[in-house]
Design an enzyme around this catalytic site. Structure first.
Site, PDB file in Angstrom:
ATOM      1  N   GLU A 113       0.851  -1.197   0.000  1.00  0.00           N
ATOM      2  CA  GLU A 113       0.000   0.000   0.000  1.00  0.00           C
ATOM      3  C   GLU A 113       0.879   1.236   0.000  1.00  0.00           C
ATOM      4  O   GLU A 113       2.035   1.168   0.434  1.00  0.00           O
ATOM      5  CB  GLU A 113      -0.885  -0.004   1.250  1.00  0.00           C
ATOM      6  CG  GLU A 113      -0.093   0.212   2.527  1.00  0.00           C
ATOM      7  CD  GLU A 113      -0.756  -0.335   3.792  1.00  0.00           C
ATOM      8  OE1 GLU A 113      -0.902  -1.567   3.880  1.00  0.00           O
ATOM      9  OE2 GLU A 113      -1.109   0.476   4.645  1.00  0.00           O
ATOM     10  N   LYS A 115       2.803   4.533   0.987  1.00  0.00           N
ATOM     11  CA  LYS A 115       3.239   5.125   2.247  1.00  0.00           C
ATOM     12  C   LYS A 115       2.844   6.595   2.201  1.00  0.00           C
ATOM     13  O   LYS A 115       3.407   7.379   1.431  1.00  0.00           O
ATOM     14  CB  LYS A 115       4.752   4.977   2.412  1.00  0.00           C
ATOM     15  CG  LYS A 115       5.256   5.482   3.748  1.00  0.00           C
ATOM     16  CD  LYS A 115       6.702   5.076   3.957  1.00  0.00           C
ATOM     17  CE  LYS A 115       7.172   5.391   5.364  1.00  0.00           C
ATOM     18  NZ  LYS A 115       7.113   6.793   5.722  1.00  0.00           N
ATOM     19  N   ASP A 117       2.474  10.367   3.058  1.00  0.00           N
ATOM     20  CA  ASP A 117       3.394  11.319   3.662  1.00  0.00           C
ATOM     21  C   ASP A 117       2.615  12.322   4.502  1.00  0.00           C
ATOM     22  O   ASP A 117       2.364  13.449   4.087  1.00  0.00           O
ATOM     23  CB  ASP A 117       4.166  12.028   2.537  1.00  0.00           C
ATOM     24  CG  ASP A 117       5.450  12.612   3.055  1.00  0.00           C
ATOM     25  OD1 ASP A 117       5.746  12.425   4.248  1.00  0.00           O
ATOM     26  OD2 ASP A 117       6.148  13.256   2.259  1.00  0.00           O
ATOM     27  N   TYR A 223      -4.751   2.351   8.462  1.00  0.00           N
ATOM     28  CA  TYR A 223      -3.936   1.248   7.949  1.00  0.00           C
ATOM     29  C   TYR A 223      -3.366   0.341   9.036  1.00  0.00           C
ATOM     30  O   TYR A 223      -2.694  -0.638   8.748  1.00  0.00           O
ATOM     31  CB  TYR A 223      -2.810   1.772   7.063  1.00  0.00           C
ATOM     32  CG  TYR A 223      -1.918   2.818   7.709  1.00  0.00           C
ATOM     33  CD1 TYR A 223      -1.116   2.505   8.801  1.00  0.00           C
ATOM     34  CD2 TYR A 223      -1.862   4.122   7.219  1.00  0.00           C
ATOM     35  CE1 TYR A 223      -0.310   3.442   9.396  1.00  0.00           C
ATOM     36  CE2 TYR A 223      -1.053   5.080   7.803  1.00  0.00           C
ATOM     37  CZ  TYR A 223      -0.281   4.729   8.902  1.00  0.00           C
ATOM     38  OH  TYR A 223       0.514   5.659   9.500  1.00  0.00           O
ATOM     39  N   LYS A 311      11.094   2.802  -0.160  1.00  0.00           N
ATOM     40  CA  LYS A 311      11.054   4.241  -0.440  1.00  0.00           C
ATOM     41  C   LYS A 311      11.329   4.497  -1.927  1.00  0.00           C
ATOM     42  O   LYS A 311      12.025   3.723  -2.578  1.00  0.00           O
ATOM     43  CB  LYS A 311      12.098   4.978   0.415  1.00  0.00           C
ATOM     44  CG  LYS A 311      11.915   4.794   1.915  1.00  0.00           C
ATOM     45  CD  LYS A 311      10.798   5.634   2.492  1.00  0.00           C
ATOM     46  CE  LYS A 311      11.187   7.040   2.784  1.00  0.00           C
ATOM     47  NZ  LYS A 311      11.443   7.469   4.098  1.00  0.00           N
ATOM     48  N   CYS A 416      51.052   0.111   3.225  1.00  0.00           N
ATOM     49  CA  CYS A 416      50.216   0.946   4.086  1.00  0.00           C
ATOM     50  C   CYS A 416      50.679   2.399   3.999  1.00  0.00           C
ATOM     51  O   CYS A 416      51.866   2.678   4.219  1.00  0.00           O
ATOM     52  CB  CYS A 416      50.314   0.443   5.523  1.00  0.00           C
ATOM     53  SG  CYS A 416      49.470   1.519   6.686  1.00  0.00           S
ATOM     54  N   CYS A 419      52.223   3.380   7.650  1.00  0.00           N
ATOM     55  CA  CYS A 419      53.442   2.839   8.274  1.00  0.00           C
ATOM     56  C   CYS A 419      54.381   2.190   7.266  1.00  0.00           C
ATOM     57  O   CYS A 419      55.478   1.758   7.628  1.00  0.00           O
ATOM     58  CB  CYS A 419      53.084   1.833   9.362  1.00  0.00           C
ATOM     59  SG  CYS A 419      52.430   0.283   8.730  1.00  0.00           S
ATOM     60  N   CYS A 434      46.813  -3.696   6.019  1.00  0.00           N
ATOM     61  CA  CYS A 434      48.170  -3.401   6.459  1.00  0.00           C
ATOM     62  C   CYS A 434      48.635  -4.535   7.360  1.00  0.00           C
ATOM     63  O   CYS A 434      47.926  -4.955   8.263  1.00  0.00           O
ATOM     64  CB  CYS A 434      48.163  -2.080   7.220  1.00  0.00           C
ATOM     65  SG  CYS A 434      49.618  -1.833   8.223  1.00  0.00           S
ATOM     66  N   CYS A 440      51.844  -0.283  13.188  1.00  0.00           N
ATOM     67  CA  CYS A 440      51.204   0.737  12.355  1.00  0.00           C
ATOM     68  C   CYS A 440      50.514   1.776  13.232  1.00  0.00           C
ATOM     69  O   CYS A 440      49.634   1.440  14.017  1.00  0.00           O
ATOM     70  CB  CYS A 440      50.189   0.076  11.427  1.00  0.00           C
ATOM     71  SG  CYS A 440      49.252   1.272  10.470  1.00  0.00           S
TER      72      CYS A 440
HETATM   73  S1  IVH Z   1       2.365   0.975   9.044  1.00  0.00           S
HETATM   74  C1  IVH Z   1       4.071  -0.731  12.988  1.00  0.00           C
HETATM   75  N1  IVH Z   1       1.442   1.893   6.777  1.00  0.00           N
HETATM   76  O1  IVH Z   1       5.166   5.883   8.026  1.00  0.00           O
HETATM   77  C2  IVH Z   1       3.990  -0.086  11.655  1.00  0.00           C
HETATM   78  N2  IVH Z   1       2.754   3.354   8.117  1.00  0.00           N
HETATM   79  O2  IVH Z   1       7.993   5.644   8.517  1.00  0.00           O
HETATM   80  C3  IVH Z   1       2.984   0.985  11.590  1.00  0.00           C
HETATM   81  N3  IVH Z   1       2.995   5.595   7.195  1.00  0.00           N
HETATM   82  O3  IVH Z   1       4.915   5.833  11.501  1.00  0.00           O
HETATM   83  C4  IVH Z   1       3.074   1.803  10.402  1.00  0.00           C
HETATM   84  N4  IVH Z   1       1.793   5.268   5.403  1.00  0.00           N
HETATM   85  O4  IVH Z   1       3.256   7.324  10.167  1.00  0.00           O
HETATM   86  C5  IVH Z   1       2.168   2.165   7.871  1.00  0.00           C
HETATM   87  N5  IVH Z   1       0.534   2.605   4.796  1.00  0.00           N
HETATM   88  C6  IVH Z   1       1.238   2.849   5.868  1.00  0.00           C
HETATM   89  C7  IVH Z   1       1.816   4.112   6.094  1.00  0.00           C
HETATM   90  C8  IVH Z   1       2.576   4.322   7.229  1.00  0.00           C
HETATM   91  C9  IVH Z   1       2.488   6.142   6.088  1.00  0.00           C
HETATM   92  C10 IVH Z   1       3.844   6.292   8.167  1.00  0.00           C
HETATM   93  C11 IVH Z   1       3.487   6.073   9.603  1.00  0.00           C
HETATM   94  C12 IVH Z   1       4.710   5.455  10.196  1.00  0.00           C
HETATM   95  C13 IVH Z   1       5.765   5.967   9.282  1.00  0.00           C
HETATM   96  C14 IVH Z   1       7.018   5.132   9.340  1.00  0.00           C
END
Ligand code: IVH
Length: 693
Positions: A113, A115, A117, A223, A311, A416, A419, A434, A440
């Protein structure tokens, strides 16, 4: 080393400042990429110098401690962060790690899913009514933002058919359109504008006046969860589905896959569609779908083992390679460092990058295979620098088209630079070292710095900087000299108190600090010796196994690789392999090294170490051997559980063994146990014994 220590301190300060600016003041002073880069740099240094890791390292921290303006809420279950990966390889490794931990050869299903921001928020419902809303804070204690959370239309105030206690976690965020709108309105009113949607969301949620929050269009995706009075489903995907049924928004790009390639395919799709989503995301999160597996995998200090954030890629930049320097480390390794024309990569100015080793410079990997199409790296070249986030900057590529006509291939030194001793590359070692050992100066000083480091002797008043200066002036050549410092330089013509930067008081303090460390636990001493392949954990294992310095020292002196009882005893320690054992034995049996160790130990009272015993477990204090195939869990998991219950896990069966857990295929160890009359049980009986059938 000293540089590393100083940098860690500086990184901790920068990260703390950034955390406060970001989490508490919603006015970040760094871009996300800059922040990630600092954190990654911190982690990389900690990995390179584990002994320098600060007790309150930023790596183990999540967010910033909550501000005082809001009421505080202690999370019943910690709010965790996520491990990061920056490429497909990292994900394949993650999946393999999960599989190995669980002892699974079958496919494991993962969810994928976006992430989001934004900022995480925990919502607590009791009997279906929203009772509490807390920000993450430092992961343990967050801020109560209930009144503000109630103004977010994605967050239900009431849920039908909810468990008695239900803590839903997710991300508060602001859409691009709403962000642009808000900033326009703010600018028109002459108010504060926000750097990005996430800061706008954070600033809006953490308003003391909920009316202001209400005027800011915030959204929420559910989530994850914290405390729940009854299970919501058996799978991650199932829980998300339940959230949707309860009236929460869940991300429509959440999918479930049984195949890593399919996960990565989904990542590519999400990345491609990123710009058109209408809100910011910075990667894709993968989670083990099966919740029973998630429970078994559990957590590390700040992150779950069952999830990872993939990421989006790091930034790249081209610059000129000005120089290649060679640094000599504690174990003699010659490490090439690229000195670069300063260049901004992902918002951070980069001047140095690692070049790994001589093969890397020549265009080969450790197996001798071609990398970068075989292009070598030369001084004067245009090189591509990247920060994958997880490490010190690296060189990815070189532009041969821009290579100066008079350039020459880099010749890696065979001696080295510190030395002049021959630098040898042994078979199977990617690194040239070395051969000067204690002769050394670079190795000697690095060893001394290691010796006084935080997890070794940690002498008050004697840090890397001081050790270096004493070494330079010939006052300290090896660790034993530290304990002679007062006798030699406490009075007479040359005295510590007369050195630049010292005085009577600081000299007294230093001597007292040294005195205090004449008593030292065995594990610290073993670690402090700086023997190659012997880190803090191994030192602890060795100390717990041998208990006293005399026993340890006697075995190291007597053991002969691949022969005899001492050697067998050494490599039978779970976690000690032949490579480490050889390194230990050869150090103790090397004349010069041995003399230095003996001189040191003559100054010390080494404290015995005993393995901790957790008294209220059926296996506490027992010596356990696992053999054969375990079908319900991996060795790593079995070992971690047994140790958590106070057992000592050893690799071979002897009369001292209390229990053998034998799976199918158990061979000689089972026979030995039988012969010795050691209790033997199968995996199911083991699980029943530790109470987790
Ligand atoms: S799961 C124990 N799912 O990313 C794990 N986190 O870098 C709980 N975040 O603290 C996090 N989208 O604030 C999860 N789909 C997603 C997310 C997500 C954004 C954030 C969240 C977390 C941070 C970690």
């Amino acid at each position: 080393m000293e540089e590393a220590q100083a940098e860690l301190a500086s990184l901790a300060a920068q990260l703390e400042k950034a955390n406060v600016a970001y989490h508490r003041e919603d006015a970040p002073d760094l871009s996300d990429a800059e922040y990630d880069a600092l954190k990654a740099r911190n982690l990389a240094i900690e990995q390179a110098f584990p002994e320098l890791k600060l007790a309150d390292s930023p790596s183990d921290r999540v967010g910033a401690a909550p501000s005082d303006a809001f009421g505080k809420i202690r999370h019943v279950q910690r709010m965790m962060s996520l491990e990061n990966a920056f490429d497909a390889e990292g994900i394949v490794e993650f999946a393999a790690r999960v599989g190995k931990y669980l002892g699974h050869s079958d496919r494991i299903a993962f969810t994928a899913e976006p992430k989001i921001d934004g900022l995480s928020l925990s919502l607590r419902y009791e009997d279906g009514v929203l009772m509490q809303a807390a920000t993450r804070g430092d992961g343990e204690v967050g801020e109560n933002v209930l009144a503000n959370a109630r103004t977010i239309s994605d967050i239900p105030h009431q849920i039908a058919n909810a468990p008695q206690v239900l803590e839903v976690r997710g991300e508060v965020y602001m859409s691009h359109a709403d962000f642009a709108d808000l900033n326009r309105r703010q600018a028109e009113r002459g108010g504060k504008t926000f750097a990005n949607p996430r800061n706008a969301a954070a600033g809006s949620l953490r308003q003391l006046d909920p009316a202001i929050t209400a005027s800011r269009p915030l959204r929420f995706f559910a989530y994850a969860w914290g405390e729940v009075s009854e299970p919501l489903a058996d799978t991650q995907f199932g829980v998300v589905e339940r959230f949707r049924e309860m009236g929460f928004q869940v991300n429509p790009l959440t999918r479930r896959f049984e195949d890593i390639q399919a996960l990565l395919g989904h990542y590519a799709e999400i990345e491609q569609g990123r710009a058109t989503l209408g809100y910011d995301i910075d990667g894709v999160v993968y989670k083990v779908d099966d919740l029973a597996m998630q429970r078994r995998l559990g957590f590390r200090s700040a992150t779950p083992r069952w999830a990872i954030a993939h990421k989006f890629p790091a930034e790249l930049a081209w610059t000129r390679l000005l120089e290649i320097d060679i640094q000599v480390g504690r174990t003699g390794a010659l490490s090439p460092v690229a000195r670069l024309q300063p260049v901004t990569v992902g918002g951070v100015v980069v001047q140095n990058a690692t070049l790994h080793n001589e093969d890397y410079i020549a265009g080969r990997d450790s197996k001798g295979e071609t990398i970068r199409d075989g292009k070598d790296i030369r001084v004067g070249d245009w090189v591509q620098v990247y920060r994958a986030g997880d490490v010190i900057p690296k060189i990815a590529d070189v532009d041969i088209g821009k290579r100066p006509d008079d350039s020459a291939a880099y010749v890696f030194p065979t001696h080295c630079p510190e030395c002049g001793s021959e630098a040898l590359r042994l078979e199977g070692d990617a690194v040239r070292r070395c051969s000067g050992g204690l002769v050394c100066p670079a190795q000697a000083v690095e060893r001394l710095k290691h010796f006084v480091s935080r997890n070794a002797f940690d002498i008050d008043g004697l840090g890397a900087k001081q050790v270096e200066a004493f070494y330079r002036d010939g006052w300290i050549k090896n660790p034993a000299d530290i304990f002679d410092l007062q006798a030699t330089y406490g009075q007479g013509p040359r005295q510590v108190k007369n050195r630049e930067g010292w005085g009577a008081k600081s000299a007294e303090k230093l001597f007292a600090g040294i005195e205090a460390k004449r008593q030292i636990p065995l594990n610290r001493l073993i670690f402090a010796l700086g023997i190659r392949h012997v880190g803090e954990t191994s030192a602890q294992l060795l100390a717990r196994h041998y208990g006293t310095w005399d026993t340890f020292e006697a075995v190291m002196t007597k053991a002969i690789p691949d022969e005899g009882a001492e050697w067998q005893d050494l490599i039978a320690i779970d976690g000690v392999g032949a490579v480490m054992a050889k390194s230990l034995v050869s150090t103790f049996q090397n004349k010069a090294e041995r003399a230095a160790i003996d001189a040191l130990v003559a100054h010390l009272q080494v404290q015995d170490v005993h393995a901790p015993v957790q008294k209220d477990s059926p296996v506490a204090g027992k010596s356990v051997v696992f053999t054969g195939t375990l079908e319900k869990m991996s060795r790593a998991e079995a070992k971690a559980r047994a140790e958590a219950l106070g057992a000592k896990v050893v690799g071979s069966v002897s009369a001292k063994t209390d229990l053998v857990v034998a799976g199918p295929g158990a061979g000689s160890k089972a026979k030995q146990a039988e012969a010795l009359g050691v209790e033997m049980i199968d995996e199911d009986a083991w699980i029943a014994l530790i109470g987790d059938a």
